[in-house]
Write an enzyme that holds these catalytic residues in place. Structure first.
Site, PDB file in Angstrom:
ATOM      1  NE  ARG A   1      72.443  30.919  66.545  1.00  0.00           N
ATOM      2  CZ  ARG A   1      71.957  31.089  65.334  1.00  0.00           C
ATOM      3  NH1 ARG A   1      72.443  32.008  64.527  1.00  0.00           N
ATOM      4  NH2 ARG A   1      70.977  30.329  64.900  1.00  0.00           N
TER       5      ARG A   1
ATOM      6  NE  ARG B   1      73.262  13.263  86.776  1.00  0.00           N
ATOM      7  CZ  ARG B   1      72.414  14.243  86.635  1.00  0.00           C
ATOM      8  NH1 ARG B   1      71.155  13.984  86.361  1.00  0.00           N
ATOM      9  NH2 ARG B   1      72.803  15.473  86.794  1.00  0.00           N
TER      10      ARG B   1
ATOM     11  NE  ARG C   1      76.063  25.183  78.874  1.00  0.00           N
ATOM     12  CZ  ARG C   1      76.099  26.158  79.776  1.00  0.00           C
ATOM     13  NH1 ARG C   1      77.240  26.702  80.102  1.00  0.00           N
ATOM     14  NH2 ARG C   1      74.994  26.598  80.333  1.00  0.00           N
TER      15      ARG C   1
ATOM     16  CE1 TYR D   1      76.217  29.027  77.572  1.00  0.00           C
ATOM     17  CE2 TYR D   1      77.206  27.534  75.990  1.00  0.00           C
ATOM     18  CZ  TYR D   1      76.108  27.966  76.698  1.00  0.00           C
ATOM     19  OH  TYR D   1      74.906  27.325  76.524  1.00  0.00           O
TER      20      TYR D   1
ATOM     21  CD  GLU E   1      65.015  30.228  75.308  1.00  0.00           C
ATOM     22  OE1 GLU E   1      66.062  29.784  74.784  1.00  0.00           O
ATOM     23  OE2 GLU E   1      64.863  30.305  76.529  1.00  0.00           O
TER      24      GLU E   1
ATOM     25  CG  ASP F   1      76.545  28.135  83.578  1.00  0.00           C
ATOM     26  OD1 ASP F   1      75.882  28.485  82.583  1.00  0.00           O
ATOM     27  OD2 ASP F   1      76.979  26.972  83.728  1.00  0.00           O
TER      28      ASP F   1
ATOM     29  NE  ARG G   1      66.365  27.351  76.276  1.00  0.00           N
ATOM     30  CZ  ARG G   1      67.537  27.293  76.867  1.00  0.00           C
ATOM     31  NH1 ARG G   1      67.967  26.167  77.380  1.00  0.00           N
ATOM     32  NH2 ARG G   1      68.300  28.353  76.963  1.00  0.00           N
TER      33      ARG G   1
HETATM   34  N1  UDP Z   1      71.803  20.520  73.871  1.00  0.00           N
HETATM   35  C1  UDP Z   1      71.304  19.561  73.007  1.00  0.00           C
HETATM   36  N2  UDP Z   1      70.032  19.112  73.184  1.00  0.00           N
HETATM   37  C2  UDP Z   1      69.226  19.576  74.163  1.00  0.00           C
HETATM   38  C3  UDP Z   1      69.744  20.558  75.061  1.00  0.00           C
HETATM   39  C4  UDP Z   1      71.026  21.015  74.875  1.00  0.00           C
HETATM   40  O1  UDP Z   1      71.989  19.132  72.099  1.00  0.00           O
HETATM   41  O2  UDP Z   1      68.078  19.145  74.265  1.00  0.00           O
HETATM   42  C5  UDP Z   1      73.176  21.002  73.662  1.00  0.00           C
HETATM   43  C6  UDP Z   1      73.228  22.215  72.754  1.00  0.00           C
HETATM   44  O3  UDP Z   1      74.415  22.121  71.971  1.00  0.00           O
HETATM   45  C7  UDP Z   1      73.354  23.366  73.707  1.00  0.00           C
HETATM   46  C8  UDP Z   1      74.207  22.755  74.799  1.00  0.00           C
HETATM   47  O4  UDP Z   1      73.755  21.397  74.867  1.00  0.00           O
HETATM   48  O5  UDP Z   1      73.976  24.477  73.130  1.00  0.00           O
HETATM   49  C9  UDP Z   1      74.107  23.426  76.131  1.00  0.00           C
HETATM   50  O6  UDP Z   1      72.774  23.417  76.569  1.00  0.00           O
HETATM   51  P1  UDP Z   1      72.312  24.282  77.818  1.00  0.00           P
HETATM   52  O7  UDP Z   1      70.942  23.851  78.171  1.00  0.00           O
HETATM   53  O8  UDP Z   1      73.363  24.213  78.861  1.00  0.00           O
HETATM   54  O9  UDP Z   1      72.293  25.738  77.162  1.00  0.00           O
HETATM   55  P2  UDP Z   1      71.790  27.161  77.671  1.00  0.00           P
HETATM   56  O10 UDP Z   1      70.764  26.932  78.736  1.00  0.00           O
HETATM   57  O11 UDP Z   1      73.003  27.904  78.130  1.00  0.00           O
HETATM   58  O12 UDP Z   1      71.215  27.763  76.430  1.00  0.00           O
END
Ligand code: UDP
Length: 382
Positions: free
Chosen positions: A258, A185, A181, A362, A314, A364, A289
């Site tokens: 989860r 870059r 996901r 999962y 969170e 979006d 976060r």
């Molecule tokens: N992830 C990570 N570090 C970060 C942010 C995300 O390792 O700082 C990984 C983590 O495994 C997470 C996945 O990337 O489950 C997807 O993150 P995303 O932000 O897309 O998750 P969402 O917003 O759906 O919770």
């Protein structure tokens, strides 16, 4: 007896609301029910001190599909929010996400894409060699995927702790697709998404959902499972967006989810963290976060117009009956269990299953809308 409605839509989230909208444009009568006391499912926003709080977690709309973007903007105009989160690493330093030249410069001191690529390739090669020695062709799990995509340094600094905290499982036990996901870059671009279009509905997500539900009857505080027979008798067909395992009375056992617990606080400071999303990687910090909601809708100096700010921490949690399921855990056990439930779903001609919980996917937001569009395109009788 003639049913009053064409569709009973169980769940007033994005799938249910989009379905209701498209069905209404075909002059179908819809009753939308939700067990919560509000519409919107997990994209619901709650006002607090004049700020739209993403009560069930941050939602940022992004898509490269112009049709979907035009569709949502025809419901409510979207702003120009661009997600550019910051990560606090276990060493206390801040790093830019997604993984880009700013991140690589800070980690390795590399100043050009070719220097960064050389560093990345060294580390990727190591991971690929290890897989070859093990006789593995494709990454089998999130850890192998991360190591072959981005290398050990970034994995250990910005991925491992966060991921294991969020999912409550080892990276080596998680599916590889989750880490795909995130973009990698070789440009100085902190935009988290690579999609063409991105933003937040001006005035919050409720405006989008209210518009989608125009023309439908809505009944809140209504639990489908508490009155299944009667509710089902009200319509020709059911659109079910809840948990697929619950629909079938957990016949094959429970799927795992989860969950997240939110701790929301109003702070007497107009600008607490300077951006909407800050990730905390360390396993010593119990939350993954902190969201500062006003940054989704206020940019530049307008952040200071409101003297206070609202933040949400969170805390990831294992799902148990009675708490909200947020993420499907798409590991092997759950996926094969889900396949069995989806096979049962195929045998229900009068029920349409869709969304994160009913498809155990999962999802979006934009793909959810695209899925509803495709249902209507492939079946003119809907
Ligand atoms: N992830 C990570 N570090 C970060 C942010 C995300 O390792 O700082 C990984 C983590 O495994 C997470 C996945 O990337 O489950 C997807 O993150 P995303 O932000 O897309 O998750 P969402 O917003 O759906 O919770």
């Amino acid at each position: 007896m003639k049913e009053k409605y064409d569709y009973l839509i169980v769940g007033a989230g994005l799938f249910g609301a989009t379905f209701a909208h498209l069905a209404s444009t075909r002059h179908r009568r819809c009753l939308v029910i939700d067990k919560r006391n509000h519409i919107g499912g997990n994209i619901y926003c709650q006002q607090d001190n004049g700020i739209n709080i993403h009560r069930y977690g941050a939602h940022i709309f992004h898509t490269s599909d112009k049709r979907i973007w035009d569709f949502v903007n025809s419901m409510v105009p979207f702003n120009r929010y661009t997600n550019s989160p910051v990560a606090v690493a276990p060493n206390g330093e801040l790093y830019n996400l997604p993984f880009n030249m700013n991140t690589f410069y800070k980690i390795w001191g590399v100043k050009s894409p070719s220097e960064a690529l050389q560093k990345l390739n060294e580390q990727r090669c190591e991971a690929i060699k290890k897989m070859e020695t093990d006789g593995v062709k494709e990454p089998r799990n999130l850890e192998e995927q991360a190591l072959t995509l981005i290398g050990r340094d970034v994995y250990e600094l910005l991925i491992k702790g966060y991921t294991e905290k969020q999912w409550g499982r080892k990276c080596s036990d998680l599916p590889a697709f989750i880490i795909r996901r995130l973009p990698v870059r070789l440009t100085f671009d902190n935009n988290y998404f690579s999609d063409t279009y991105q933003g937040i509905p001006i005035g919050g997500y409720n405006k989008l959902v209210e518009k989608l539900l125009e023309g439908s009857d809505i009944q809140l505080d209504t639990d489908f499972f508490k009155d299944r027979e009667h509710l089902s008798s009200l319509a020709h067909k059911i659109v079910f967006t809840g948990k697929i395992d619950e629909f079938f009375n957990y016949r094959f056992g429970m799927l795992e989810y989860r969950s997240v617990r939110f701790e929301t606080e109003t702070i007497n400071n107009p600008n607490v963290q300077g951006c909407a999303v800050v990730n905390y990687i360390s396993s010593d910090v119990p939350y993954t976060r902190i969201i500062e909601h006003k940054h989704f809708e206020n940019f530049g100096d307008s952040v200071y117009e409101n003297p206070v700010s609202v933040i949400s921490r969170e805390y990831p949690a294992e799902w148990n009956p009675g708490i909200e399921p947020f993420y499907p855990v798409n590991d092997q056990r759950n996926n094969s269990l889900n396949t069995r439930y989806q096979e049962l779903a195929q045998k229900e001609p009068n029920v349409i299953f869709g969304g994160r919980l009913a498809e155990y996917r999962y999802y979006d937001m934009a793909p959810v809308i695209a899925k509803v569009f495709s249902l209507f395109e492939s079946d003119t009788n809907l």
